[in-house]
Design a protein around this motif. Structure first.
Motif, PDB file in Angstrom:
ATOM      1  N   LEU A  31      45.116   7.333  -5.534  1.00 43.51           N
ATOM      2  CA  LEU A  31      44.380   6.084  -5.709  1.00 43.51           C
ATOM      3  C   LEU A  31      44.012   5.528  -4.342  1.00 43.51           C
ATOM      4  CD1 LEU A  31      46.712   4.536  -8.417  1.00 43.51           C
ATOM      5  CD2 LEU A  31      44.481   5.571  -8.798  1.00 43.51           C
ATOM      6  N   GLU A  32      42.870   4.865  -4.285  1.00 43.36           N
ATOM      7  CA  GLU A  32      42.403   4.311  -3.021  1.00 43.36           C
ATOM      8  C   GLU A  32      42.978   2.908  -2.821  1.00 43.36           C
ATOM      9  OE1 GLU A  32      38.167   3.265  -0.944  1.00 43.36           O
ATOM     10  OE2 GLU A  32      38.257   4.902  -2.395  1.00 43.36           O
ATOM     11  N   PRO A  33      43.659   2.676  -1.694  1.00 39.60           N
ATOM     12  CA  PRO A  33      44.220   1.343  -1.444  1.00 39.60           C
ATOM     13  C   PRO A  33      43.129   0.355  -1.006  1.00 39.60           C
ATOM     14  CG  PRO A  33      44.747   2.812   0.370  1.00 39.60           C
ATOM     15  CD  PRO A  33      44.038   3.630  -0.666  1.00 39.60           C
ATOM     16  N   VAL A  41      49.654   1.157   4.458  1.00 40.30           N
ATOM     17  CA  VAL A  41      49.868   2.555   4.061  1.00 40.30           C
ATOM     18  C   VAL A  41      48.799   3.517   4.567  1.00 40.30           C
ATOM     19  CG1 VAL A  41      51.127   1.880   1.984  1.00 40.30           C
ATOM     20  CG2 VAL A  41      48.677   2.335   1.829  1.00 40.30           C
ATOM     21  N   GLY A  42      47.747   3.019   5.172  1.00 40.23           N
ATOM     22  CA  GLY A  42      46.644   3.870   5.613  1.00 40.23           C
ATOM     23  C   GLY A  42      45.530   3.872   4.583  1.00 40.23           C
ATOM     24  N   ALA A  43      44.353   4.285   4.984  1.00 42.42           N
ATOM     25  CA  ALA A  43      43.167   4.193   4.131  1.00 42.42           C
ATOM     26  C   ALA A  43      42.989   5.393   3.195  1.00 42.42           C
ATOM     27  CB  ALA A  43      41.925   4.029   4.990  1.00 42.42           C
ATOM     28  N   ALA A  44      43.709   6.480   3.416  1.00 43.17           N
ATOM     29  CA  ALA A  44      43.543   7.688   2.594  1.00 43.17           C
ATOM     30  C   ALA A  44      44.079   7.448   1.182  1.00 43.17           C
ATOM     31  CB  ALA A  44      44.285   8.853   3.226  1.00 43.17           C
ATOM     32  N   PRO A  45      43.416   8.006   0.164  1.00 51.66           N
ATOM     33  CA  PRO A  45      43.928   7.896  -1.206  1.00 51.66           C
ATOM     34  C   PRO A  45      45.311   8.548  -1.328  1.00 51.66           C
ATOM     35  CG  PRO A  45      41.651   8.638  -1.219  1.00 51.66           C
ATOM     36  CD  PRO A  45      42.119   8.682   0.211  1.00 51.66           C
ATOM     37  N   LEU A  46      46.208   7.867  -2.031  1.00 55.69           N
ATOM     38  CA  LEU A  46      47.582   8.343  -2.207  1.00 55.69           C
ATOM     39  C   LEU A  46      48.025   8.156  -3.652  1.00 55.69           C
ATOM     40  CD1 LEU A  46      49.192   6.494   0.833  1.00 55.69           C
ATOM     41  CD2 LEU A  46      48.840   8.953   0.671  1.00 55.69           C
ATOM     42  N   PRO A  47      48.926   9.015  -4.143  1.00 55.26           N
ATOM     43  CA  PRO A  47      49.525   8.769  -5.459  1.00 55.26           C
ATOM     44  C   PRO A  47      50.407   7.516  -5.405  1.00 55.26           C
ATOM     45  CG  PRO A  47      49.941  11.021  -4.721  1.00 55.26           C
ATOM     46  CD  PRO A  47      49.354  10.278  -3.576  1.00 55.26           C
ATOM     47  N   LYS A  54      55.772   4.353   1.059  1.00 55.82           N
ATOM     48  CA  LYS A  54      55.292   3.911   2.366  1.00 55.82           C
ATOM     49  C   LYS A  54      55.474   2.409   2.556  1.00 55.82           C
ATOM     50  CE  LYS A  54      52.093   7.569   3.461  1.00 55.82           C
ATOM     51  NZ  LYS A  54      51.496   7.829   4.750  1.00 55.82           N
ATOM     52  N   VAL A  55      55.292   1.639   1.485  1.00 54.27           N
ATOM     53  CA  VAL A  55      55.510   0.192   1.587  1.00 54.27           C
ATOM     54  C   VAL A  55      56.984  -0.076   1.866  1.00 54.27           C
ATOM     55  CG1 VAL A  55      55.472  -1.994   0.315  1.00 54.27           C
ATOM     56  CG2 VAL A  55      53.504  -0.461   0.215  1.00 54.27           C
ATOM     57  N   TRP A  56      57.889   0.653   1.194  1.00 59.33           N
ATOM     58  CA  TRP A  56      59.324   0.473   1.454  1.00 59.33           C
ATOM     59  C   TRP A  56      59.672   0.885   2.881  1.00 59.33           C
ATOM     60  CZ3 TRP A  56      62.695  -2.611  -0.322  1.00 59.33           C
ATOM     61  CH2 TRP A  56      62.637  -3.037  -1.631  1.00 59.33           C
ATOM     62  N   ASP A  57      59.053   1.944   3.390  1.00 61.38           N
ATOM     63  CA  ASP A  57      59.280   2.341   4.785  1.00 61.38           C
ATOM     64  C   ASP A  57      58.874   1.203   5.720  1.00 61.38           C
ATOM     65  OD1 ASP A  57      60.175   4.820   3.944  1.00 61.38           O
ATOM     66  OD2 ASP A  57      58.282   5.862   4.404  1.00 61.38           O
ATOM     67  N   ALA A  99      49.829  -2.768  -7.679  1.00 62.08           N
ATOM     68  CA  ALA A  99      48.885  -2.274  -8.700  1.00 62.08           C
ATOM     69  C   ALA A  99      47.521  -2.948  -8.559  1.00 62.08           C
ATOM     70  CB  ALA A  99      49.462  -2.506 -10.090  1.00 62.08           C
ATOM     71  N   GLN A 100      47.503  -4.208  -8.146  1.00 61.27           N
ATOM     72  CA  GLN A 100      46.246  -4.934  -7.994  1.00 61.27           C
ATOM     73  C   GLN A 100      45.456  -4.452  -6.785  1.00 61.27           C
ATOM     74  OE1 GLN A 100      47.498  -8.999  -7.858  1.00 61.27           O
ATOM     75  NE2 GLN A 100      47.944  -9.072 -10.052  1.00 61.27           N
ATOM     76  N   HIS A 101      46.083  -3.695  -5.894  1.00 58.18           N
ATOM     77  CA  HIS A 101      45.442  -3.227  -4.672  1.00 58.18           C
ATOM     78  C   HIS A 101      45.145  -1.735  -4.685  1.00 58.18           C
ATOM     79  CE1 HIS A 101      45.579  -6.929  -2.277  1.00 58.18           C
ATOM     80  NE2 HIS A 101      46.616  -7.203  -3.019  1.00 58.18           N
ATOM     81  N   LEU A 102      45.256  -1.103  -5.848  1.00 56.52           N
ATOM     82  CA  LEU A 102      44.981   0.336  -5.976  1.00 56.52           C
ATOM     83  C   LEU A 102      43.868   0.562  -6.987  1.00 56.52           C
ATOM     84  CD1 LEU A 102      48.655   1.618  -6.062  1.00 56.52           C
ATOM     85  CD2 LEU A 102      47.024   1.945  -4.209  1.00 56.52           C
ATOM     86  N   LYS A 103      42.874   1.389  -6.596  1.00 55.26           N
ATOM     87  CA  LYS A 103      41.773   1.716  -7.527  1.00 55.26           C
ATOM     88  C   LYS A 103      41.809   3.183  -7.862  1.00 55.26           C
ATOM     89  CE  LYS A 103      38.795  -1.022  -4.674  1.00 55.26           C
ATOM     90  NZ  LYS A 103      37.620  -1.049  -3.922  1.00 55.26           N
TER      91      LYS A 103
END
Length: 103
Positions: A31-33, A41-47, A54-57, A99-103
């Motif tokens: 999903l795209e952040p 988390v970076g701009a690349a799409p991630l599961p 990454k947010v916990w890191d 969830a509101q920030h993932l497309k």
């Protein structure tokens, strides 16, 4: 009453396994952040699981957990943008905000 054969147990197991596989693959779809979340988390799409990891890191690296209540996250500027301007959120609320920030 129509004459229909009951499903065989094997057929039910196959159907439930395929439904589980579809759910798992949907869960692992990259999903795209949003711009706000990409700052963390970076701009690349991630599961979704990778985003959460990454947010916990980020939270641990910047020591943003409340020491008295580890379930509470004290938001810095970047996390406030993701948390809708809130200064803190529980770890359970965090997933709703992500969830509101993932497309």
């Amino acid at each position: 009453m129509p004459n229909s054969k009951p499903e065989k147990p094997d057929e039910r197991v196959k159907a439930s396994k395929s439904a589980a596989k579809e759910t798992a693959s949907a869960f692992l779809t990259p999903l795209e952040p949003s711009q706000e979340l990409a700052a963390i988390v970076g701009a690349a799409p991630l599961p979704r699981p990778e985003v959460v990891s990454k947010v916990w890191d980020y939270i641990k690296k910047h020591k943003l957990q409340n020491p008295q209540n580890k379930r509470e996250i004290m938001a810095d500027e970047k996390l406030q943008a993701v948390f809708g301007g809130k200064n803190k959120a529980s770890m359970f609320e965090m997933n709703k905000h992500l969830a509101q920030h993932l497309k």
